[in-house]
Design an enzyme around this catalytic site. Sequence first.
Site, PDB file in Angstrom:
ATOM      1  N   LEU A  44       0.827  -1.233   0.007  1.00  0.00           N
ATOM      2  CA  LEU A  44      -0.003   0.011   0.051  1.00  0.00           C
ATOM      3  C   LEU A  44       0.801   1.201  -0.130  1.00  0.00           C
ATOM      4  CD1 LEU A  44      -2.892  -0.632   2.715  1.00  0.00           C
ATOM      5  CD2 LEU A  44      -3.162  -0.053   0.049  1.00  0.00           C
ATOM      6  N   ASP A  45       0.536   2.043  -0.777  1.00  0.00           N
ATOM      7  CA  ASP A  45       1.356   3.499  -0.645  1.00  0.00           C
ATOM      8  C   ASP A  45       1.424   4.060   0.531  1.00  0.00           C
ATOM      9  OD1 ASP A  45       1.604   3.348  -3.530  1.00  0.00           O
ATOM     10  OD2 ASP A  45      -0.041   4.654  -3.924  1.00  0.00           O
TER      11      ASP A  45
END
Length: 304
Positions: A44-45
């Site tokens: 996930l960013d």
Amino acid sequence: MSELVAARSGVILIDKPSGFTSFDVIAVLRGVLRERRLGHTGTLDPMATGVLPVLVGKATRAADILPENEKSYRAGFALGYSTDTLDVTGEVVKRSGKTASREELLAALDSFRGVITQLPPMYSAVQVGGRRLYDLARQGVSVERTPRRVEVYSAELIGFDQSAQSGELEISCSKGTYIRSIIDDLGELLGTGGVMTALTRTSSQGFGLSECVTLDEIKKMPDPWTRLIPTDSLFERYPGLSLSCKQERMYKSGVRLDPDRVKGALREGIYRVYGESGNFLGLCRVKSREDGQPREMEVYKNFW
């Protein structure tokens, strides 16, 4: 649950906080659990929040064989400009004086359902020539990237403020889909430009946000191991079969079993395998032999 905790293997579902990388989460959990064998099921960013299944102990062996389950997101967006990272954290590279109506937005969104082609963003963890794209991007280097086919199962507009040119989308998609890219491409199609302003992953690997625990919560728990769930929960899409005590010994020794003698092995494919006592052994593959001999059952991935 006591046997599961004693085995120190399974999955812990984390609601990743904004500002943390997925590897930051792993680092925190290493300190909390005093366990080095940790991994996650999908990056996930840093700005994103939401479902991050963390593999613990022998469950880390699942990282390279996880089923292609869909993932769901809730994403905020703003129209009117574009950035180098395709989200609100980047440098503005273009502004547009054009605006879009709700009707135009809904019509454009139709183009992003089904199988689509995406170009991986320069600010992403994709490797080209052995180097991460985000490392190259930070050096001001842009390289040629190969477009990828992904599938968007659903994309719905759940809110749009036309005066502010901002809104929110709900998207369910296949692994490897970049929500930032969908919003950037949507902005290009509208002629307005567009950036992602927020992202929450609401489901992954069949797990939902309501099943997750935050890092703050797990750090305060007297026994964080109680949040461990079984490894086989990752593979519920596969049918299960059970071995007798004798078959279990043979299976663990690497002997290829005759599936016609194994309860539940009805057809070719991948199965969850359990011992006589109900203990999860791993995954097997039932297949036909090329020499025309009877089918056989082989170890696909073991977790014992």
